[in-house]
Design an enzyme around this catalytic site. Sequence first.
Site, mmCIF file in Angstrom:
data_model
loop_
_atom_site.group_PDB
_atom_site.id
_atom_site.type_symbol
_atom_site.label_atom_id
_atom_site.label_comp_id
_atom_site.label_asym_id
_atom_site.label_seq_id
_atom_site.Cartn_x
_atom_site.Cartn_y
_atom_site.Cartn_z
ATOM 1 N N ASN A 43 0.835 -1.204 0.000
ATOM 2 C CA ASN A 43 0.000 0.000 0.000
ATOM 3 C C ASN A 43 0.871 1.256 0.000
ATOM 4 O O ASN A 43 1.991 1.277 0.552
ATOM 5 C CB ASN A 43 -1.028 0.008 1.137
ATOM 6 C CG ASN A 43 -0.482 -0.194 2.522
ATOM 7 O OD1 ASN A 43 0.585 -0.779 2.710
ATOM 8 N ND2 ASN A 43 -1.202 0.267 3.512
ATOM 9 N N ILE A 44 0.364 2.275 -0.657
ATOM 10 C CA ILE A 44 1.076 3.551 -0.825
ATOM 11 C C ILE A 44 0.081 4.658 -0.505
ATOM 12 O O ILE A 44 -0.816 4.950 -1.303
ATOM 13 C CB ILE A 44 1.591 3.726 -2.271
ATOM 14 C CG1 ILE A 44 2.455 2.528 -2.700
ATOM 15 C CG2 ILE A 44 2.384 5.025 -2.393
ATOM 16 C CD1 ILE A 44 2.773 2.496 -4.189
ATOM 17 N N GLU A 45 0.224 5.226 0.689
ATOM 18 C CA GLU A 45 -0.744 6.236 1.124
ATOM 19 C C GLU A 45 -0.360 7.625 0.618
ATOM 20 O O GLU A 45 0.699 7.802 -0.013
ATOM 21 C CB GLU A 45 -0.881 6.177 2.647
ATOM 22 C CG GLU A 45 -1.455 4.824 3.084
ATOM 23 C CD GLU A 45 -1.697 4.690 4.576
ATOM 24 O OE1 GLU A 45 -1.213 5.533 5.365
ATOM 25 O OE2 GLU A 45 -2.396 3.712 4.933
ATOM 26 N N CYS A 54 -4.106 0.719 -2.502
ATOM 27 C CA CYS A 54 -4.039 -0.531 -1.739
ATOM 28 C C CYS A 54 -2.930 -1.424 -2.295
ATOM 29 O O CYS A 54 -2.558 -1.329 -3.469
ATOM 30 C CB CYS A 54 -5.353 -1.290 -1.838
ATOM 31 S SG CYS A 54 -6.667 -0.617 -0.808
ATOM 32 N N GLU A 56 -3.140 -4.515 -3.081
ATOM 33 C CA GLU A 56 -3.643 -5.354 -4.182
ATOM 34 C C GLU A 56 -3.562 -4.599 -5.509
ATOM 35 O O GLU A 56 -3.210 -5.173 -6.547
ATOM 36 C CB GLU A 56 -5.088 -5.774 -3.915
ATOM 37 C CG GLU A 56 -5.263 -6.687 -2.712
ATOM 38 C CD GLU A 56 -5.465 -5.932 -1.406
ATOM 39 O OE1 GLU A 56 -4.989 -4.783 -1.274
ATOM 40 O OE2 GLU A 56 -6.095 -6.494 -0.504
ATOM 41 N N CYS A 87 -10.256 -4.993 0.378
ATOM 42 C CA CYS A 87 -11.400 -4.076 0.480
ATOM 43 C C CYS A 87 -12.339 -4.320 -0.709
ATOM 44 O O CYS A 87 -11.996 -5.028 -1.676
ATOM 45 C CB CYS A 87 -10.930 -2.627 0.522
ATOM 46 S SG CYS A 87 -10.397 -1.965 -1.084
ATOM 47 N N CYS A 90 -10.943 -3.451 -4.104
ATOM 48 C CA CYS A 90 -9.892 -4.386 -4.560
ATOM 49 C C CYS A 90 -10.469 -5.740 -4.942
ATOM 50 O O CYS A 90 -9.946 -6.405 -5.829
ATOM 51 C CB CYS A 90 -8.798 -4.526 -3.514
ATOM 52 S SG CYS A 90 -7.730 -3.073 -3.504
HETATM 53 N N1 THU Z 1 -5.222 -1.768 2.700
HETATM 54 C C1 THU Z 1 -4.673 -2.494 1.684
HETATM 55 O O1 THU Z 1 -3.679 -2.076 1.065
HETATM 56 N N2 THU Z 1 -5.242 -3.685 1.371
HETATM 57 C C2 THU Z 1 -6.220 -4.282 2.085
HETATM 58 O O2 THU Z 1 -6.600 -5.389 1.769
HETATM 59 C C3 THU Z 1 -6.822 -3.588 3.227
HETATM 60 C C4 THU Z 1 -6.399 -2.183 3.415
HETATM 61 C C5 THU Z 1 -4.562 -0.504 3.070
HETATM 62 C C6 THU Z 1 -5.259 0.741 2.660
HETATM 63 C C7 THU Z 1 -4.678 1.738 3.656
HETATM 64 O O3 THU Z 1 -3.410 2.189 3.180
HETATM 65 C C8 THU Z 1 -4.444 0.903 4.905
HETATM 66 O O4 THU Z 1 -4.426 -0.446 4.470
HETATM 67 C C9 THU Z 1 -5.500 1.086 5.975
HETATM 68 O O5 THU Z 1 -6.765 0.881 5.458
#
Ligand code: THU
Length: 133
Positions: A43-45, A54, A56, A87, A90
């Site tokens: 994940n890259i916020e 996300c 995925e 999520c 995804c």
């Molecule tokens: N997140 C994912 O990358 N994949 C998932 O399956 C669940 C959530 C990330 C999104 C966000 O950066 C962090 O987790 C918190 O929700």
Amino acid sequence: MPTDQALFKAAEAVRAKAYAPYSKFAVGAAIMADDGKIYAGCNIENAAYPVGNCAEASAIAAMIAGGGKRITRIYVTGPGTTPVTPCGACRQRIREFADLNVTVISHGVEGEPLISTLEQLLPYSFGPEFLPR
Ligand code: THU
């Protein structure tokens, strides 16, 4: 399955690189693709929260960029004991590139993995075959 060990390892290795300074919830995803290769992403916020990616989505981007076409298995890892399931968005992203019977492994790494099919995670789903081509 021996593949799952390799996918788990790849998901954990990329999870260590996650950019998640806001949620502090680092996620890794590893795809086994139809070309026999493993593609991984984290994940890259973003400071503008909704712009974040996300894990995925990152793994799918790596697969497409790397020449893979279809997901044959996907492993998602994250913190804690509760399985880190993809999520809703995804699940739909995976749907584009996977058959409904594809195995999705969701793992909060301090607990037990949850093994399901894509169809269990996304029942009655809409996919590319619904559109005229
Ligand atoms: N997140 C994912 O990358 N994949 C998932 O399956 C669940 C959530 C990330 C999104 C966000 O950066 C962090 O987790 C918190 O929700």
